[in-house]
Write an enzyme that holds these catalytic residues in place. Structure first.
Site, short mmCIF file in Angstrom:
data_model
loop_
_atom_site.label_atom_id
_atom_site.label_comp_id
_atom_site.label_asym_id
_atom_site.label_seq_id
_atom_site.Cartn_x
_atom_site.Cartn_y
_atom_site.Cartn_z
N ASN A 1 27.80 34.37 38.51
CA ASN A 1 27.78 35.28 37.36
C ASN A 1 27.96 36.71 37.86
O ASN A 1 28.08 36.96 39.06
CB ASN A 1 26.46 35.11 36.59
CG ASN A 1 26.53 35.68 35.20
OD1 ASN A 1 27.48 35.45 34.46
ND2 ASN A 1 25.52 36.44 34.83
N LYS A 2 27.96 37.65 36.95
CA LYS A 2 28.14 39.06 37.30
C LYS A 2 27.17 39.49 38.40
O LYS A 2 26.04 39.01 38.46
CB LYS A 2 27.93 39.97 36.07
CG LYS A 2 28.81 39.62 34.88
CD LYS A 2 30.28 39.72 35.20
CE LYS A 2 31.17 39.38 34.03
NZ LYS A 2 31.42 37.97 33.82
N ASP B 1 29.73 32.41 34.72
CA ASP B 1 31.19 32.36 34.66
C ASP B 1 31.70 31.06 35.27
O ASP B 1 32.75 30.57 34.90
CB ASP B 1 31.80 33.56 35.39
CG ASP B 1 31.66 34.83 34.58
OD1 ASP B 1 32.56 35.09 33.78
OD2 ASP B 1 30.64 35.54 34.73
#
Length: 140
Positions: free
Chosen positions: A33-34, A23
């Protein structure tokens, strides 16, 4: 596979490589990121599995130097403590499955240090997850 089967499968030699998204990526190649991405990178590193990041250059933030500088979104703890479902009459209800729970931490993202990334894969080609690699791909 389910989220947390990756480490187990890597441990048993059933994973050739890991590819994840990002992201936000720092100027030094740290990847946000997640949540759970960092753990996948650790497992990959422990088992000699290459860890690649699909990284559109639009996600590279040259204003951020280090992963610690990325603000991490914290989501509502109710996502952990409450579930929605139907009661015996078919009515939708919300149930607290953790009554009296202490404060709940629910981070939405984590940061994977560049040292755990085999390479970044951008629309301009692959590059090293480093300040030098990022600078080269951004000159592109």
């Amino acid at each position: 596979i389910v989220d947390n089967a990756g480490g187990h499968l890597m441990q048993h030699g059933q994973v050739d490589m890991v590819i994840t998204g990002t992201d936000r990526t720092t100027a030094r190649g740290d990847v946000c990121n997640k949540i759970g991405t960092y753990l996948k990178a650790l497992a990959a590193g422990a088992h000699g599995v290459p860890f690649y990041v699909a990284c559109p250059t639009s996600t590279i933030d040259m204003r951020l130097d280090r992963g610690q500088d990325v603000p991490i979104e914290s989501r509502d703890g109710r996502e952990l403590s409450h579930v929605r479902g139907l009661d015996d009459r078919g009515r939708e209800i919300t149930v607290n499955i953790m009554p009296g729970a202490p404060a709940l931490a629910n981070p939405a993202f984590d940061v994977t240090p560049a040292a755990l990334v085999t390479s970044l894969v951008t629309e301009r080609g692959r590059c090293e997850a480093s300040a030098t690699g990022i600078a080269e791909v951004m000159r592109g």
